[in-house]
Structure formats: structure tokens, C-alpha cells
Write a protein that holds these residues in place. Structure first.
Motif, PDB file in Angstrom:
ATOM      1  N   ALA A 107     -21.142 -20.854  42.283  1.00 65.24           N
ATOM      2  CA  ALA A 107     -21.526 -21.016  40.882  1.00 65.24           C
ATOM      3  C   ALA A 107     -21.559 -22.499  40.516  1.00 65.24           C
ATOM      4  CB  ALA A 107     -20.555 -20.262  39.982  1.00 65.24           C
ATOM      5  N   LYS A 108     -22.219 -22.812  39.413  1.00 61.33           N
ATOM      6  CA  LYS A 108     -22.428 -24.201  39.018  1.00 61.33           C
ATOM      7  C   LYS A 108     -21.901 -24.444  37.616  1.00 61.33           C
ATOM      8  CE  LYS A 108     -26.090 -27.648  38.369  1.00 61.33           C
ATOM      9  NZ  LYS A 108     -27.554 -27.891  38.384  1.00 61.33           N
ATOM     10  N   LEU A 109     -21.282 -25.614  37.453  1.00 58.37           N
ATOM     11  CA  LEU A 109     -20.841 -26.038  36.136  1.00 58.37           C
ATOM     12  C   LEU A 109     -21.976 -26.764  35.410  1.00 58.37           C
ATOM     13  CD1 LEU A 109     -17.204 -27.487  36.472  1.00 58.37           C
ATOM     14  CD2 LEU A 109     -17.912 -25.424  35.269  1.00 58.37           C
ATOM     15  N   HIS A 110     -22.141 -26.481  34.148  1.00 60.01           N
ATOM     16  CA  HIS A 110     -23.131 -27.169  33.322  1.00 60.01           C
ATOM     17  C   HIS A 110     -22.377 -28.010  32.288  1.00 60.01           C
ATOM     18  CE1 HIS A 110     -26.520 -24.722  34.848  1.00 60.01           C
ATOM     19  NE2 HIS A 110     -25.609 -23.771  34.926  1.00 60.01           N
ATOM     20  N   PHE A 111     -22.608 -29.308  32.305  1.00 57.64           N
ATOM     21  CA  PHE A 111     -21.910 -30.221  31.403  1.00 57.64           C
ATOM     22  C   PHE A 111     -22.720 -30.424  30.127  1.00 57.64           C
ATOM     23  CE2 PHE A 111     -19.762 -30.914  35.319  1.00 57.64           C
ATOM     24  CZ  PHE A 111     -18.485 -31.353  34.987  1.00 57.64           C
ATOM     25  N   PHE A 112     -21.983 -30.615  29.030  1.00 58.65           N
ATOM     26  CA  PHE A 112     -22.632 -30.768  27.731  1.00 58.65           C
ATOM     27  C   PHE A 112     -23.075 -32.198  27.476  1.00 58.65           C
ATOM     28  CE2 PHE A 112     -19.946 -26.996  27.072  1.00 58.65           C
ATOM     29  CZ  PHE A 112     -20.912 -26.114  26.639  1.00 58.65           C
ATOM     30  N   ARG A 113     -22.369 -33.182  28.058  1.00 56.94           N
ATOM     31  CA  ARG A 113     -22.698 -34.581  27.795  1.00 56.94           C
ATOM     32  C   ARG A 113     -22.901 -35.321  29.105  1.00 56.94           C
ATOM     33  NH1 ARG A 113     -19.416 -37.436  22.958  1.00 56.94           N
ATOM     34  NH2 ARG A 113     -20.552 -39.144  23.929  1.00 56.94           N
ATOM     35  N   ASN A 114     -23.900 -36.177  29.109  1.00 63.21           N
ATOM     36  CA  ASN A 114     -24.206 -36.933  30.324  1.00 63.21           C
ATOM     37  C   ASN A 114     -23.250 -38.087  30.562  1.00 63.21           C
ATOM     38  OD1 ASN A 114     -26.473 -35.338  30.955  1.00 63.21           O
ATOM     39  ND2 ASN A 114     -27.776 -36.541  29.578  1.00 63.21           N
TER      40      ASN A 114
ATOM     41  N   ALA B 253     -17.689 -28.316  29.686  1.00 66.06           N
ATOM     42  CA  ALA B 253     -18.662 -27.697  30.584  1.00 66.06           C
ATOM     43  C   ALA B 253     -18.499 -26.184  30.519  1.00 66.06           C
ATOM     44  CB  ALA B 253     -18.474 -28.198  32.013  1.00 66.06           C
ATOM     45  N   PHE B 254     -19.487 -25.464  31.096  1.00 65.97           N
ATOM     46  CA  PHE B 254     -19.384 -24.012  31.164  1.00 65.97           C
ATOM     47  C   PHE B 254     -20.014 -23.524  32.464  1.00 65.97           C
ATOM     48  CE2 PHE B 254     -23.569 -24.636  29.345  1.00 65.97           C
ATOM     49  CZ  PHE B 254     -24.348 -23.641  29.924  1.00 65.97           C
ATOM     50  N   CYS B 255     -19.648 -22.326  32.824  1.00 65.24           N
ATOM     51  CA  CYS B 255     -20.206 -21.688  34.015  1.00 65.24           C
ATOM     52  C   CYS B 255     -20.617 -20.270  33.634  1.00 65.24           C
ATOM     53  CB  CYS B 255     -19.168 -21.651  35.136  1.00 65.24           C
ATOM     54  SG  CYS B 255     -19.680 -20.685  36.575  1.00 65.24           S
ATOM     55  N   TYR B 256     -21.856 -19.907  33.992  1.00 61.59           N
ATOM     56  CA  TYR B 256     -22.379 -18.577  33.651  1.00 61.59           C
ATOM     57  C   TYR B 256     -22.448 -17.707  34.896  1.00 61.59           C
ATOM     58  CZ  TYR B 256     -25.625 -14.873  32.307  1.00 61.59           C
ATOM     59  OH  TYR B 256     -26.204 -13.652  32.079  1.00 61.59           O
ATOM     60  N   ARG B 257     -21.816 -16.562  34.827  1.00 63.23           N
ATOM     61  CA  ARG B 257     -22.014 -15.482  35.780  1.00 63.23           C
ATOM     62  C   ARG B 257     -22.063 -14.187  34.982  1.00 63.23           C
ATOM     63  NH1 ARG B 257     -18.397 -13.933  38.900  1.00 63.23           N
ATOM     64  NH2 ARG B 257     -19.662 -13.254  40.651  1.00 63.23           N
ATOM     65  N   LYS B 258     -22.806 -13.224  35.464  1.00 67.58           N
ATOM     66  CA  LYS B 258     -22.954 -11.993  34.697  1.00 67.58           C
ATOM     67  C   LYS B 258     -21.615 -11.305  34.498  1.00 67.58           C
ATOM     68  CE  LYS B 258     -25.767  -7.823  34.365  1.00 67.58           C
ATOM     69  NZ  LYS B 258     -26.849  -7.011  34.962  1.00 67.58           N
TER      70      LYS B 258
ATOM     71  N   GLU C  15     -18.486 -12.698  34.527  1.00 66.41           N
ATOM     72  CA  GLU C  15     -17.562 -13.449  33.693  1.00 66.41           C
ATOM     73  C   GLU C  15     -18.101 -14.853  33.473  1.00 66.41           C
ATOM     74  OE1 GLU C  15     -13.770 -13.955  35.523  1.00 66.41           O
ATOM     75  OE2 GLU C  15     -14.565 -14.997  37.260  1.00 66.41           O
ATOM     76  N   LYS C  16     -17.593 -15.492  32.423  1.00 69.42           N
ATOM     77  CA  LYS C  16     -18.011 -16.849  32.096  1.00 69.42           C
ATOM     78  C   LYS C  16     -16.772 -17.744  32.024  1.00 69.42           C
ATOM     79  CE  LYS C  16     -21.641 -14.305  30.788  1.00 69.42           C
ATOM     80  NZ  LYS C  16     -21.649 -12.834  30.911  1.00 69.42           N
ATOM     81  N   LEU C  17     -16.967 -19.002  32.357  1.00 64.14           N
ATOM     82  CA  LEU C  17     -15.882 -19.978  32.279  1.00 64.14           C
ATOM     83  C   LEU C  17     -16.262 -21.065  31.279  1.00 64.14           C
ATOM     84  CD1 LEU C  17     -15.038 -20.555  36.073  1.00 64.14           C
ATOM     85  CD2 LEU C  17     -14.049 -18.866  34.529  1.00 64.14           C
ATOM     86  N   LEU C  18     -15.295 -21.465  30.476  1.00 67.62           N
ATOM     87  CA  LEU C  18     -15.444 -22.639  29.622  1.00 67.62           C
ATOM     88  C   LEU C  18     -14.371 -23.644  30.013  1.00 67.62           C
ATOM     89  CD1 LEU C  18     -16.173 -21.334  26.001  1.00 67.62           C
ATOM     90  CD2 LEU C  18     -17.758 -22.265  27.668  1.00 67.62           C
ATOM     91  N   VAL C  19     -14.762 -24.907  30.093  1.00 70.24           N
ATOM     92  CA  VAL C  19     -13.850 -25.969  30.511  1.00 70.24           C
ATOM     93  C   VAL C  19     -13.654 -26.931  29.342  1.00 70.24           C
ATOM     94  CG1 VAL C  19     -13.421 -27.804  32.182  1.00 70.24           C
ATOM     95  CG2 VAL C  19     -14.695 -25.753  32.875  1.00 70.24           C
ATOM     96  N   PHE C  20     -12.382 -27.256  29.066  1.00 69.65           N
ATOM     97  CA  PHE C  20     -12.032 -28.138  27.961  1.00 69.65           C
ATOM     98  C   PHE C  20     -11.110 -29.249  28.469  1.00 69.65           C
ATOM     99  CE2 PHE C  20     -12.746 -23.939  26.252  1.00 69.65           C
ATOM    100  CZ  PHE C  20     -13.451 -24.152  25.070  1.00 69.65           C
ATOM    101  N   ASP C  21     -11.025 -30.323  27.716  1.00 65.82           N
ATOM    102  CA  ASP C  21      -9.980 -31.305  27.949  1.00 65.82           C
ATOM    103  C   ASP C  21      -8.633 -30.683  27.605  1.00 65.82           C
ATOM    104  OD1 ASP C  21     -11.491 -33.588  28.782  1.00 65.82           O
ATOM    105  OD2 ASP C  21     -12.187 -33.814  26.717  1.00 65.82           O
TER     106      ASP C  21
END
Length: 644
Positions: free
Chosen positions: A312-319, A393-398, A400-406
Motif C-alpha cells: 500500500a502507498k501513503l499519500h501526503f497532504f503537503r509537499n 498522510a493517509f492510506c486507502y485500502r478497501k 481499512e484506511k490509515l490516517l497519519v498524524f504528528d
């Protein structure tokens, strides 16, 4: 003769000063350099009242003393344009300047022209470029500088590091590069340089600070981060790594398999699922589990889903954030923070020292496709406010989903209110609680402005979803998720669905978040855990909730003992505490037509002070020990009708 000449010169100087522009004219001129101010600064006009009356500001965003402007606090207003420093120099007693969370861009303004400034807050804007070396020269009174979450680049200017009275510096979330300059201030409390592009050894003067203040700079080293390595040692390490890589990998795989092929993590997940079910414990026990110093030593890679997540891949909100792979999180040593309404949460420490929180969501609506999920996450990722914990960041899978925070180290509001304390350990005092609820209200108001399409922009506002940073500034979490959660699960666990309008009429509105805010206010003041949080589905538990309890005691004569006994109040602050209690009750009004709207509630909260200012007999109440009143407080203290 000389005396007469001196008197004449002084007279001319004083008369000349009176001929200059008034503070009102200066502010009007300053306002004209801004854009998008129409709604925020409506009462800034030359035909109304003067900017200040004594210590009271008549114009939005002013701090006044004896009829003179001491500070500007124009935050969260969407302001753009130019910050006209030259005009502000006409306010000689200006000491604080805050434009946090607006839309200013371009280079840093010439703030060094304000040589008497004590505090500068420019975080959460779009300022960019390098700061001149002399950008802070001659600002010998400056103590607090907040420039976080902008797009500054280049080196940290030496004039900033050399400020003689500097106590707090916040530069995180920019693109500063190069080495950290020396800081030698004796009163230095905090220097936050996290998530930049800094390199080299951390100066000894900062070595005693927390490592999280330097996280996200991959080329920094030295205490409190790992030791710096010489180039010779680095070469040896590379050779050893290459030669022994296969052996180490095999050993690691074997160790992970040996430790985690059993029941440890699986049993944790099972416990989390049980907590998400109907077996919810007593409030005091639940509150203790909310503190983030529980359940140490777990590893994410022990999950039975580890192999499925590897690709799976993490998608970041800010570059501008330093990126990492999902595998880096999964392999990191982690602590299980607990199991909430949506799933388990983990604190994972990356190899570079950054601490992140990973939330697993297993009750997301499977009918929402990948594109729709990405679009909604994009909206949440664009939200930036000092009182929101924006996901990294977040990770999408059908499945379950992951959200990453500081990671926020100071735990939640719930843990500070309800966790058992050691003997003699005091709870949150009144000024701190007031600061927290003001921040919560500001963050909630921002969500309602930025998410107009959502009927309930937060939807899950409760004390365990309010985290506190090291300065006890509140950060809202788990907001904007109502459209993503399975309907049945949401109605069973989310706070919005405990509201009177849903339990009675099967609907939610924009005022539903106001009800949640009201419950939190009552919880904050009384120290009582709301039964509302524990009710599942319609009908509830049958026990009296917090609003009903407060309503019942208002009908009788009652004393300041209604307030949390663990709360130390400011002397003569009970009148302000009563005002907040009234605000909480108006927000909890069962009749939604009579319930306050959010703007009215937020405005009233922002007007509150630590000490009473408009009650003539305040000085006769309470004692110096606790600041509480012994007089009976009756329903007459409230201007609204109390409903059963």
C-alpha cells in the motif's frame, strides 16, 4: 533664559505630537493596505467609537491599556494583502502583533522597524523566501517569535538567534536549511525547528530540549538526536551494512516472526474490537486509558494485515513535509495508544526520531470509492488552523484506511480531566481551562466556515478528541469524518448522534456540533464525565446526562461547589466561570430553535476573561485559596429558561 528655551521646545514637541494622526486614523490607513477584510473588520471605521476605552477594545482584534493600543490580534480572518509595517510604527506602544492563520504571502515584512515589539505571531500563512540576516536586528525587546507553517527558506538569520530576550521560537514546517545558529539566551524556553531541511550538529545550547523539536530534519544530529557520525565511521558502517545485510535481514525476519506470530498484537486488536462493541467500561477507567502513556512496546509489523499493507502507498497532504514510506511506519517500534470508536491508534517512532500517530479505521463506508475518498481527504488536508491537528498522510485500502498524524505528547483533555492523579497533584486551573475552550471554539468555528457542505462539520467533538500541546493549546481531531463512517457504526458511537435532535427526531443539523460544544463546556467546568459519550444508539442508557444534571441543580439553590474541586480558580473569577456555564447550557438547549448558533456561542466565549470585570461585588466572593463563591447561585443568574 535657557530654562524658558527648554520649556518652549518641549511644548512644541508635545503640540506637534497632538497634531499627528490619531490611533483610529492609523488603523484605518493600515486596514486599507489589506484585502478581504470587509466582514472581519466591519467596526474599524472613523465614524464609530474610538478603538479603545480604557482597557476595553471597541474595535475587533485590539489589545488595549489605558485607552492606548498595545496589540493587534487579527487571526483566522482570511486576510490578504500587505502588512504595512511603516503605518504601524505610528503606534509607539505596540507590543504584540498576531496575524496567524491568514493568507499573507511574499517575503517577511520589515518587522524590525517595530523595535519595541515583544511578541510576533505570523504562523500558518504563505510567507516565503529567505529572511534577511538583519531581519530582526535591534528588536531587543522581542521575546516570542512564531513563524511556523509558512514557506520560508534559506538559513535561519543570525539576528533572530541573537535576540537578547528571546524565550520562544517556532519555525517548524518551513524550508529552512543549513546549520542551526547558536542560541545563548538565558531565558530560552522553546525552539521548535521540526520539519525543515536543517543539517549538522545541534548546538550545545539547545541540547537539553525535547527531540520532537528537531524531528523531520534528516541531516541533523547530536543531542537530543542520535550522535553525529564522522565520515570514516560512516564508511565503515556502510561496508558492514552491505556485507552483513542479508544476515541482519534474516535475523530481523526471524525475530519478528518469533515475537509476533503469537497472540500479542492480535490480542490487542481483539481487545480494541471489544471496546468498540457494547462492552464499554466505567468513565473513570475509560479516561485512564485515554492517557498516551499506556500499553508500551508493541510493534505495528506484528499486525496480521502487515503483508497486505506492505504494497500500500501513503499519500501526503503537503509537499513541504519530509516524506516516508508506509513500510517505515509498519516496521517502527510502536506503542499502542488505545482503541477508540473507529479503531486502534499507535505511536510510531521513525528512524530519524520523528514520532507519528497511525490511526486504523475499520468502520469506513465501503460504498465510498477510492476517488471519492481521496477527494474528501484532500479537503481535510487543506485545513490549517492552530487548533486543528491536520493529518499528515493517509492510506486507502478497501478493507481499512490509515490516517497519519504528528504525535502530540501532552495527551487529551479527557485524560487531564478524568485520569486519576497522584496525591497532591492538582488538576487544570481555571485560566488553562478557559484557554482550552477558547481554542476549541475557534477551531470548531473554522471547521464550520471551511466545510459548509457538511451538515455536521465535526461530528465527533468530545474531550478525548481534543489533544493538548505542551502549552495546553487544544488541537481538535477526528473531525469531518461523518460522510466516511458506516452509518450504523456512526449512529452507535459518534457524538453527533447522541444529540437530542437525533435521539428524538432522527436528524442532525449545523447546531448539532453546538450541542457537543455545550456538553464539553459542562464537562470542563464540573469535572464530571458525560454519560452522553457512553450512550449507544437511540434511547440511551437511562441515566441522567450531564446537561440534565446541571439543569436540575439550577432549579434549586446551589453553590460554587458545582465546579470541579480539582480546578484552582483565578481570584475573583467565579463570575466568568458562571458566564461560561450559562454559555454551555445555552448550547445544550434541547429545543434546537432556542439553542444558540455557533457564532453567538463562539463570540460569547471569546469575550470571557480570567477575572471578573463587571460584577461589583466580586471582591466579596470566595477566598484567596480557591477563588470560589460561597453565596447561593440561583436560576436568576441565568437569562434563559431552564428546561427539564
Amino acid at each position: 533664559m535657557d530654562h524658558f528655551l527648554l520649556l518652549f521646545v518641549l511644548t512644541i514637541c508635545l503640540v506637534g505630537a497632538s497634531w499627528g494622526e490619531s490611533e483610529a486614523e492609523i488603523l484605518i490607513q493600515f486596514k486599507n493596505s489589506l484585502s478581504n477584510y470587509e466582514s472581519a473588520l466591519q467596526n474599524w471605521n472613523a465614524w464609530g467609537s474610538s478603538p479603545c476605552t480604557g482597557n476595553h477594545p471597541n474595535w475587533t482584534g485590539l489589545r488595549c491599556s489605558n485607552g492606548t493600543i498595545l496589540g493587534l490580534k487579527l487571526e483566522n480572518m482570511g486576510l490578504m494583502g500587505v502588512i504595512d509595517i511603516d503605518t504601524l510604527t505610528g503606534l509607539p506602544l505596540l507590543r504584540t502583533l498576531s496575524f496567524m492563520n491568514n493568507s499573507f504571502d511574499g517575503p517577511l515584512p520589515d518587522v524590525n522597524k517595530l523595535t519595541s515589539l515583544k511578541a510576533l505571531y505570523l504562523s500558518y500563512n504563505f510567507f516565503s523566501g529567505e529572511i534577511r540576516e538583519d531581519g530582526f536586528a535591534n528588536m531587543n525587546a522581542l521575546q516570542k517569535v512564531y513563524l511556523a507553517r509558512n514557506q520560508f527558506s534559506g538559513n535561519i538569520p543570525k539576528s533572530l538567534a541573537a535576540l537578547p530576550r528571546l524565550s520562544q521560537l517556532s519555525l517548524e514546517g518551513n524550508r529552512f536549511q543549513g546549520k542551526i545558529p547558536d542560541f545563548h539566551q538565558k531565558d530560552l524556553e522553546m525552539v521548535n525547528l521540526a520539519n525543515n531541511l536543517l543539517e549538522g550538529r545541534i548546538p550545545d545550547s539547545l541540547s537539553m530540549m525535547d527531540s520532537s523539536l528537531f524531528a523531520g530534519n534528516k541531516d541533523l544530529c547530536g543531542k537530543p538526536l542520535p550522535q553525529c557520525k564522522s565520515s570514516k565511521k560512516r564508511t565503515i558502517i556502510i561496508i558492514i551494512t552491505v556485507v552483513g545485510g542479508s544476515v541482519v535481514s534474516l535475523a530481523a525476519i526471524a525475530a519478528v516472526y518469533y515475537i509476533f506470530s503469537g497472540r500479542t498484537i492480535k490480542s490487542q486488536f481483539k481487545k480494541g474490537q471489544e471496546k468498540n462493541g457494547s462492552n464499554i467500561g466505567a468513565p473513570r477507567k475509560d479516561a485512564r486509558s485515554l492517557c498516551c502513556k499506556e500499553n508500551h512496546g508493541k510493534v505495528l509489523s506484528g499486525s496480521s494485515h502487515y503483508k497486505k499493507l506492505e504494497k500500500a502507498k501513503l499519500h501526503f497532504f503537503r509537499n513541504d513535509r519530509e516524506k516516508f514510506e508506509l513500510q517505515d511506519l509498519l516496521r517502527a517500534s510502536a506503542e499502542v495508544l488505545g482503541s477508540g470508536s473507529f479503531g486502534s491508534s499507535y505511536k510510531a517512532v521513525l528512524l530519524d526520531g520523528r514520532a507519528m500517530v497511525v490511526k486504523r479505521f475499520r468502520q469506513m463506508n465501503n460504498n465510498i470509492g477510492k476517488e471519492e475518498f481521496h477527494e474528501h481527504m484532500g479537503k481535510l488536508g487543506m485545513l490549517y488552523h492552530p487548533n486543528l491537528l491536520t493529518p499528515v498522510a493517509f492510506c486507502y485500502r478497501k478493507e481499512e484506511k490509515l490516517l497519519v498524524f504528528d504525535y502530540v505528547p501532552n495527551c487529551s483533555l479527557a485524560s487531564h480531566l478524568h485520569a486519576r492523579r497522584a496525591p497532591g497533584q492538582s488538576g487544570l486551573d481555571w485560566p488553562t481551562r478557559l484557554k482550552i475552550i477558547k481554542g476549541v471554539a475557534q477551531g470548531l468555528a473554522y471547521l464550520h466556515r471551511e466545510l459548509p457542505s457538511l451538515a455536521v462539520p465535526h461530528g465527533h467533538l468530545k474531550s478525548s478528541n481534543v489533544l493538548l500541546d505542551n502549552n495546553f493549546e487544544p488541537l481538535l481531531t477526528d473531525y469531518g469524518l461523518v460522510p466516511l463512517i458506516n452509518k450504523e457504526h456512526a449512529q452507535q458511537f459518534m457524538v453527533a448522534y447522541k444529540s437530542p435532535e437525533f435521539t428524538q427526531y432522527n436528524r442532525t443539523t449545523r447546531k448539532t456540533d453546538v450541542w457537543s460544544l455545550g456538553i464539553m463546556i459542562l464537562e470542563l467546568l464540573t469535572g464530571k464525565f458525560p454519560v452522553n459519550y457512553l450512550r449507544q444508539g437511540k434511547g440511551g442508557s437511562g441515566n441522567a446526562d450531564l446537561a440534565t444534571w446541571v439543569n436540575s441543580v439550577v432549579r434549586e439553590e446551589w453553590t460554587g461547589e458545582v465546579f470541579d474541586k480539582d480546578m484552582k480558580a483565578t481570584m475573583n473569577g467565579e463570575g466568568e466561570m458562571l458566564k461560561l456555564l450559562k454559555i454551555g447550557m445555552c448550547c445544550c438547549e434541547t429545543n434546537i430553535e432556542r439553542r444558540w448558533d455557533l457564532k453567538e456561542a463562539v463570540d460569547k466565549i471569546q469575550e470571557l476573561k480570567e477575572r471578573d470585570s463587571d460584577m461589583e461585588d466580586c471582591s466579596s466572593y470566595g477566598s484567596e485559596g480557591d477563588g470560589y463563591s460561597s453565596r447561593a447561585i440561583t436560576e436568576d443568574d441565568f437569562s434563559f429558561s431552564v428546561n427539564a
